[in-house]
Structure formats: C-alpha cells, structure tokens
Design a protein around this motif. Structure first.
Motif, short mmCIF file in Angstrom:
data_model
loop_
_atom_site.label_atom_id
_atom_site.label_comp_id
_atom_site.label_asym_id
_atom_site.label_seq_id
_atom_site.Cartn_x
_atom_site.Cartn_y
_atom_site.Cartn_z
N ARG A 1 4.79 -4.50 7.16
CA ARG A 1 5.55 -5.65 6.65
C ARG A 1 4.64 -6.59 5.88
O ARG A 1 5.03 -7.11 4.84
CB ARG A 1 6.22 -6.38 7.81
N ARG B 1 4.05 -5.06 2.51
CA ARG B 1 5.23 -5.24 1.65
C ARG B 1 5.23 -6.62 1.02
O ARG B 1 5.45 -6.77 -0.18
CB ARG B 1 6.50 -5.12 2.49
N GLU B 2 4.98 -7.64 1.88
CA GLU B 2 4.97 -9.02 1.37
C GLU B 2 3.94 -9.20 0.29
O GLU B 2 4.12 -10.01 -0.62
CB GLU B 2 4.62 -9.98 2.51
#
Lengths: 175, 503
Positions: free
Chosen positions: B22, B25-26
C-alpha cells in the motif's frame, strides 16, 4: 404447535432446549427460562436477533456441523448434540479421552517422532513433536504405555485430531 | 516528489506484505509479490501488480529461499526488495545477496545486520556506547559447560536467548539449575530451525519490568532521529500482543534519556534505515538495553499514528539515498495510539495455534481505527507460518479514549471459522489494571493465566438454537452426518485433551 426438542453442544457442555415456533417469533426454553427470539437475516452470515428486550447483530457461519456465532463481541461454537429425555438443561458431560490414541492437537507438521514401535514409555515421556504456526508442541504419554504403532513420519503434515502414535496402556498401572 | 524506485519486490506475506504494497502504491511504485503454494490466493499475492511463485509451502522452499527471491526480482526488473519483518528481514546473507545482484535491500547494510543480529555483539556495542545492559553474557555460550558457568555467575531465573533470534523464538525461561540442560537443548533446536543457528546467550530474567522500545530512523548520510517510544509489555510466550505509544511508564526525562541512548547505539552501529532499540524499564525507572531490531516492527503503526510519519515510506526513501524526512526538533508525539495483534490462536488453550478457514470476516470501520490485515474471507490460514492475521491500531487524543475506541473496534471485528484472540484482546484492554496503565511483562500471566471463554448465557443458548437451525430439518441432517467418519473439522481435539499434556 408442540415444542421441538433439540440438543446443543458448546465445548464440553450439552444442553437440551425446547423450541416452539409461533407465527412471527420463536420461544426457546433453556432450563427454566423461556426466551422469545426472533431472527431476521440481513444477508449472508449476519442476522438481526431480538432476544427478550435486546436487539443484537449476530454473525453466523457453519462448516462441517460446527456453527460459529459472534454475539456481543464474543464467539461461540455450537454443534447439534444428543437430546436429553428429561426437559431442562442437561448437566455438562465431559468428553472422555482416548488414551490409546495420541493425536495431533491441531493441524501441523510432525517434526520429530521420539519413540519406536514396541517401546515402553512412562507417563510424561515425550512421544512426538508437532510444529504448527512456528510453535513446537511436545505430546507426552499420560499413562505408562507401550507404543503399538507409528502413524506419521517426521516431516509429515497431519490434520488436527489425526493419530500420530498409537499406544496401549500397560496393564495393572493406575492411570 | 521525486520517484525513488520504479518497482519494488516485497519478500514477505500476510499483513506486512499488504502494508508495504500500500505504501508503494501511494508512492507510485509498482509492486511484485512472491508467494508459496499455500498463499496462491492470499491477499498479498493478489494485491501486487505482479506475483511470482516461489515454491512449496515450507518456508525454506519459499519465503526463506534467497536464490528464488533474488531470481524473482531479476526477472521482474524490481530495483529494490522490502523484506517486511520475520523471514529474511534480518539476515545479512540476504542483504549481501541483494547487493551482489545489484538490487537495493530496503533495510540496514549487511554488516550492520550481522553485528546487531548477534545479540552478544549487540550487548558489547551498547556497553561500549555507555548504555546500561541487562546482566548477562556478552559472548555466546559455546557449549553446555559454558552455559552452566554463566548460569552460576548470574542468578536464577535466567532467560536463554538465541543469539541470532527474534520474535520470541528460541527463548526459554529457566528457574532452576536442574532445568538448564533441557531448556538449552530445546532452545538450540528451535533457534536452529528458525534461524539456522543454535548459538545461545544467557541473561538474568528481569521480572515485573516494562518492555519499552525506541523507534529510530537513520539515513545514509549519518543523520539519526528517534521517534519516541512504544510500550510492548503485554506479551505471551515472549511475543507482543498489545502495544502503545507513548508509554505510561515514561515521563519527559526518561523519554529523553531513552531516545539519546537509542541514537547513541544507532550511531555506534553505523545504522541506516528504520530500526528499533529495545529496553527493559524497571519499577525504579532504570532502563537496560535488550537488543536492536534491525527491521520494521510489527507494531510500527503506533509510532506512525502519534508522529504522523509513514515509516515504510521513510524506509523506501532512505534506501533510495534520500536524507531523513524529519529533523529531531520537529518530532512530536501527539495523542495516544494502541495496537492489538490478531492471532489465529486459542487463548483458552495456552495460546495454541488455531489454523483454519476464514468463514466470515468483517473488519471494524471506525474513525481513528486502522486495520492492517492480510487475510480474506474464504482463505485457509496455513499452518506453516506465524499465526498473525492482522493488527488493529487506534488513535485518540488520550489513552482512556483510545482504549474505549479499541474495545469498540474489537467488538465489531468478526473472524469466524477458527479460534482467534479477538475476544481475549478485548478482555485484556478492558481490564482495570490495563486502564490504570499498570503494565509489566508479567501482566498477562498475572491477570489472565487460565483465562476461559465466557460460557453461553441462557440467551446465547437460545440464540444458538435458533440461528444454528436446531429445527427438524437441520437436525435430521445432523443425524445423517453422525453416521459418517469424522472429517478434519468434525473433530474438536480440545474435547479430547484429557488424553494428552501439552509440553
């Protein structure tokens, strides 16, 4: 409508309940209590349950005869069980152990078998080591016994409840 | 914001792999998952942009297989590898294999992993840096005789520790001299199997202490900051269960002293990237160095929530050569954060592992609550790996509020299909001693030994009868099923426990 009797097990307790279905609600007799319950499914695995004066969200799942319920943040596992002949709650009945079967207490991998066939073991002697989720559990003899068969080899993956070492209690010794 | 890497491989599984993905992704970084046969349909393997099969379920053939992981990174063109925690995270051999393959290891250099990963060497380093150390041996005990000599010099109770260990593996408490040899053998075997190294050190077991650790961040340019403490006193089998920041045992002065000691150790070690310096704090608020964890910790989110710093993003930036994201005088602890680790285990049966299939899963959704989860409904939780399923992390302005929020979150957290510790966690943090902040590493033993699940009330029996359909139809089905031999899930081994003893 005449009540339906059903047995329900939680861990080592068995209780017989009487269920009476009306049009829109169910009366459940548990011991000397009569509890009105209504349950409305909200979707897969979740119900709104009204129990007496309380309204609860109950989560439910079932697998191989085991019912998992979450009620008020607590989780209960129920199975259907034998029905008692007398009405009211049955006394807790303890499951008896099979002294002859030394089973894996959980699914895991047998890492060590510490005995050989024909070996005589004393109470407390380690018989095999099971590893599950990176934790080792040593399974020990409870009574003086002789090993009659080995059912799993080191490195073997076994299901929970699988017999790994078969033993026979040595006669004449109190358990 | 400059991009650090185009693609990162995450050499881990479960909740931490998901957490790292995650962050990637950010940051606009592509992700590569690796998975074993047991995890083919696990969330981490599906979430990533690409997924590479490593091999069979056994860790040695999958998540511990350096060759296959490096090969997966090469084939997918990943420029860096994030190791998560556990598995290869603290193995110098893995870090150097990455370096040789021209891949950036997101963590400290191999040399630092080697020197701090050796607990005896880490003790020597802390000693030399003028930081108090738990009484014990600064050299590994090469054999049983050396162990016995060390034991005589210290006092019982003792703690045997895998020199290469971590995560509670290879640890044994020894209370009597007679138990030393057997405990040592068992600890050696466990650490040999977990870390490939059976070397042990001995420390005096300090009881009724608090476990307090300090998060540090160090960049490749010699700057080090500390991000305050986490208290992780609540442990079972020497594994943390509940963590919080700040600690109720630490005041401003102690925080300053702990932080300075942590930074001194990090600097002395030539530390780079995120690390944790662990201490024991006794009732007189004296502190003793325990060890350095050269990885991202499971409990890193509590620090993230009170400091506002994303530690995984910081790790990635540091690995890319960027300077630290924050200066020491800009680090503030705001509010209170609490984390509970959700394990597939049965707290009513000595925390025995409890693998199984997730039949129903509902994760809590409350303001201020974060769930780092690595599971999905329908997934089989494998027996081969750690029992951690997820972490619930809550933040509130004060400790009392965060405890209330966590109780609410745990009440709403539904995992059905096997035992989890969720109801236990709720009981623990609802305990008056927890509310009072009166914690120690003996807390669970002291207040929760022999804990049992509450028995069904008459209302719960009634609900159970209705919801499980104890009516004619399903009861008939039950009767039909009673004739067939028991399958895996029909068998409840705990009903038969009288036949065994767990050692």
């Amino acid at each position: 409508m005449s009540p339906h009797r059903a047995g329900l097990q939680f861990e080592d307790q068995t209780v017989t309940v009487e269920i009476t279905r009306d049009e829109d609600r169910i009366l459940v007799r548990v011991g000397d209590r009569e509890i009105p319950v209504s349950a409305r499914p909200l979707g897969d695995g979740v119900l709104v349950v009204t129990c007496g004066s309380r309204r609860l969200i109950v989560h439910h799942a079932v697998d191989a005869g085991v019912h998992y319920l979450q009620v008020d943040g607590e989780v209960y596992t129920f199975r259907h069980g034998p029905v008692e002949l007398e009405s009211g709650a049955a006394p807790a009945s303890r499951a008896t152990a099979h002294l002859h079967d030394l089973r894996a207490p959980m699914p895991g991998i047998v890492t060590h078998v510490l005995v050989t066939e024909g070996q005589v073991v004393a109470a407390g002697d380690p018989l095999f080591v099971l590893e599950a989720m990176k934790m080792e559990t040593v399974i020990r003899a409870v009574v003086p016994s002789v090993v009659t068969a080995l059912r799993a080899a080191p490195g073997e993956r076994v299901d929970g409840g699988a017999v790994v070492v078969e033993v026979e209690q040595v006669a004449g010794e109190p358990p | 914001m400059a991009r650090t890497f185009a693609k990162i491989l995450i050499a881990n599984r479960g909740e931490i792999a998901v957490r790292v993905m995650r962050a990637c992704r950010e940051m606009g970084i592509a992700t590569v998952a690796v998975y074993s046969d047991a995890d083919e349909t696990a969330p981490h393997a599906w979430l990533a942009d690409e997924a590479v099969r490593l091999g069979p379920a056994g860790p040695a053939q999958s998540y511990l297989n350096v060759g296959r992981i490096i090969d997966a990174a090469r084939r997918t063109g990943a420029q860096a590898i994030h190791p998560g925690y556990g598995f290869l995270a603290e193995q110098p051999g893995f870090a150097s294999a990455c370096r040789e393959a021209g891949i950036i290891f997101i963590g400290p250099p191999a040399e630092v992993l080697a020197s701090l990963g050796d607990k005896a060497a880490a003790r020597r380093l802390a000693d030399a840096a003028g930081v108090p150390v738990v009484p014990g041996t600064n050299e590994v005990a090469p054999d049983a005789q050396a162990l016995e000599q060390a034991a005589q010099r210290l006092e019982f109770p003792l703690l045997l520790k895998a020199a290469a260990g971590g995560g509670g593996k290879g640890l044994r408490v020894v209370r009597r001299a007679n138990d030393l040899a057997a405990a040592a053998e068992s600890a050696r075997r466990e650490s040999q199997s977990a870390f490939g190294d059976g070397a042990l050190i001995v420390e005096r077991l300090l009881e009724r202490c608090r476990h307090v650790e300090v998060q540090v961040l160090a960049d490749a340019h010699g700057s080090v900051v500390q991000l305050g403490e986490r208290e992780c006193s609540l442990q079972r089998r020497h594994q943390k269960v509940v963590e919080e920041s700040p600690s109720t045992a630490v005041d401003g002065r102690l925080r300053q002293a702990l932080g300075e000691a942590a930074v001194r150790i990090a600097k002395a070690a030539g530390y780079v990237n995120a690390g944790t310096v662990e201490f024991l704090v006794d009732q007189d608020r004296r502190f003793f160095f325990l060890e350095v964890n050269t990885r991202l910790q499971v409990e890193h989110p509590v620090t993230e929530l009170v400091t506002g710093i994303d530690l995984v993003a910081a790790q990635i930036r540091i690995a890319a050569g960027e300077p630290l994201p924050v200066r020491q005088d800009k680090v503030f602890l705001r509010g209170h954060a609490l984390e509970c680790r959700v394990y597939a285990e049965d707290p009513a049966a000595g925390f025995a592992p409890s693998p199984g299939r997730v039949l129903r899963l509902v994760e809590p959704q409350l303001p201020g609550v974060r769930v780092d989860s690595g599971i999905r409904a329908g997934q089989d939780i494998p027996v081969e790996y750690d029992p951690i399923l997820a972490k619930v992390v809550a933040w509130a302005p004060g400790r009392r509020e965060v405890v209330r929020k966590m109780i609410q979150a745990l009440e709403e957290y539904v995992v059905l299909g096997f035992h989890t510790n969720i109801p236990f966690l709720r009981a623990v943090i609802a305990h008056p001693a927890f509310a009072a902040g009166d914690l120690s590493t003996d807390f669970l033993q002291q207040h929760f030994a022999g804990w049992r699940r509450p028995e069904p009330t008459p209302e719960v029996w009634a609900i159970g009868a209705v919801v499980s359909g104890s009516d004619s139809s399903s009861h008939a089905a039950h009767k039909a099923a009673a004739g067939r031999p028991p399958g895996r899930r029909d068998m409840d081994p705990w009903n038969r426990l009288t036949g065994w003893r767990l050692g």
